[in-house]
Design an enzyme around this catalytic site. Structure first.
Site, mmCIF file in Angstrom:
data_model
loop_
_atom_site.group_PDB
_atom_site.id
_atom_site.type_symbol
_atom_site.label_atom_id
_atom_site.label_comp_id
_atom_site.label_asym_id
_atom_site.label_seq_id
_atom_site.Cartn_x
_atom_site.Cartn_y
_atom_site.Cartn_z
ATOM 1 C CG ASP A 67 52.134 42.110 48.608
ATOM 2 O OD1 ASP A 67 51.324 42.514 47.750
ATOM 3 O OD2 ASP A 67 53.353 42.376 48.570
ATOM 4 C CB SER A 68 46.573 44.047 48.113
ATOM 5 O OG SER A 68 45.959 42.818 47.757
ATOM 6 C CG ASP A 106 51.501 38.940 45.959
ATOM 7 O OD1 ASP A 106 52.104 38.684 44.891
ATOM 8 O OD2 ASP A 106 50.747 39.911 46.106
ATOM 9 C CE LYS A 135 50.846 39.249 42.188
ATOM 10 N NZ LYS A 135 51.635 40.359 42.792
ATOM 11 C CD GLU A 137 55.204 43.797 44.167
ATOM 12 O OE1 GLU A 137 56.000 44.746 44.376
ATOM 13 O OE2 GLU A 137 54.076 43.735 44.686
ATOM 14 C CD GLU A 204 49.649 47.232 40.500
ATOM 15 O OE1 GLU A 204 50.114 46.126 40.879
ATOM 16 O OE2 GLU A 204 49.122 48.043 41.278
HETATM 17 O O1 KIV Z 1 48.791 42.272 46.078
HETATM 18 C C1 KIV Z 1 47.963 42.371 45.159
HETATM 19 O O2 KIV Z 1 46.749 42.483 45.381
HETATM 20 C C2 KIV Z 1 48.453 42.367 43.791
HETATM 21 C C3 KIV Z 1 47.475 42.617 42.691
HETATM 22 C C4 KIV Z 1 47.008 44.008 42.706
HETATM 23 C C5 KIV Z 1 47.981 42.228 41.361
HETATM 24 O O3 KIV Z 1 49.603 42.176 43.578
#
Ligand code: KIV
Length: 300
Positions: A67-68, A106, A135, A137, A204
């Site tokens: 989600d970056s 994500d 994934k 968090e 992280e």
């Molecule tokens: O969203 C993302 O890019 C991430 C990574 C930095 C692990 O969660």
């Protein structure tokens, strides 16, 4: 390990899709075996098919549609505005370019606030996006959600330490897990996620010593970003490692393996100059109709 289960190093680069044949695809058991054999693996984020093809060709084992993308694609300050629709769109694009790497998507902010919502959204990321895993968090507080996703056949990667979706609760992007109580909390989170069925965990921005402790404690692989050298794998945001944005803030843990932003900037400037000076397009870039006499070019 059975002879029909290739190690990560021996997974062939070619692709194949018959469900009962070795496909060359990196799968969750390969990551686990890689930890057991102490073979480090690499992961990067990716958001489109062109980069996915480059990542696959480099033999990188794990691709995360992070989600970056809210930051690097959308230009948002945080990852919070990213939606499940955005994630499905980019995951599907990456999936079309990827034939070997293991593909993780994500779960964006609020998309797993309870188990029912999580099941619905994770299901979309696999069914519509083509992800192999999701994934999310968070630690102990999401253990039950992880359990239900795993029970539904959805592999889950955990993510603890600095969790950017909690940027406001954390008071900014800060190193986590320092001090006795934070350290204990992080260890408890890691254990709870493993017990709930996560097949790997991203760590992280935590002290290297703590990441080493978590890595030794867990049977599942850890993937570090700003978590030192002892994790089983490493992950970086692809725009950071390729140096695509010359003006971006570079956290301590980022290594720029190239400066593509500067190359792109130079190429774009050259393009503008060539158009202005009429050196582009050149004769080799022009179509002609052989039935029509060449036009007299003004000024020629
Ligand atoms: O969203 C993302 O890019 C991430 C990574 C930095 C692990 O969660």
């Amino acid at each position: 390990m059975s002879s029909s289960s290739p190690t990560l190093a021996s997974v062939p680069r070619s692709s194949g899709y018959a469900s009962d044949k070795p496909t060359g695809r990196v799968r969750i058991q390969h990551l686990r075996e890689s930890k057991e054999k102490k073979q480090r693996f690499s992961a990067v984020t990716c958001y489109d098919a062109t980069f996915a093809r480059l990542v696959d060709a480099a033999g990188i084992e794990v691709v995360l549609v992070g989600d970056s993308l809210g930051n690097v694609i959308q230009g948002q300050e945080t990852t919070l505005p990213v939606t499940v629709d955005h994630m499905v769109y980019h995951t599907a694009a990456v999936a079309r370019g990827l034939h070997r790497a293991h593909l993780v998507a994500d779960m964006p902010f609020m998309s797993y606030r309870n188990a029912d919502v999580a099941l619905h959204n994770a299901g979309r990321l696999l069914a519509e996006g083509g992800a192999h895993a999701v994934k999310l968090e968070g630690g102990v507080e999401f253990a039950e959600t992880v359990r239900q996703l795993v029970q539904a056949g959805i592999p889950v990667m955990g993510h603890i330490g600095l969790t950017p979706q909690s940027v406001h609760a954390m008071g900014g992007h800060r190193v986590q897990g320092r001090g006795t109580s934070a350290r204990k909390r992080l260890l408890a989170d890691a254990k709870a996620l493993e017990a709930a069925g996560c097949y790997s965990i991203v760590l992280e921005a935590i002290p290297a010593e703590l990441a080493a402790e978590v890595t030794a404690l867990l049977k599942i692989p850890t993937i570090g970003i700003g978590a030192g050298t002892e994790c089983d794998g490493q992950i970086l945001v692809i725009y950071d490692l390729l140096g695509l944005d010359p003006h971006a803030h570079k956290p301590k843990f980022v290594k720029k393996f190239a400066s593509l932003g500067e190359l792109a900037q130079a190429a774009l400037t050259q393009y503008r100059e060539d158009v202005a000076s009429a050196t582009f397009p050149g004769p080799e870039h022009v179509y002609h109709d052989p039935t029509v006499a060449p036009a007299k070019v003004a000024g020629a």
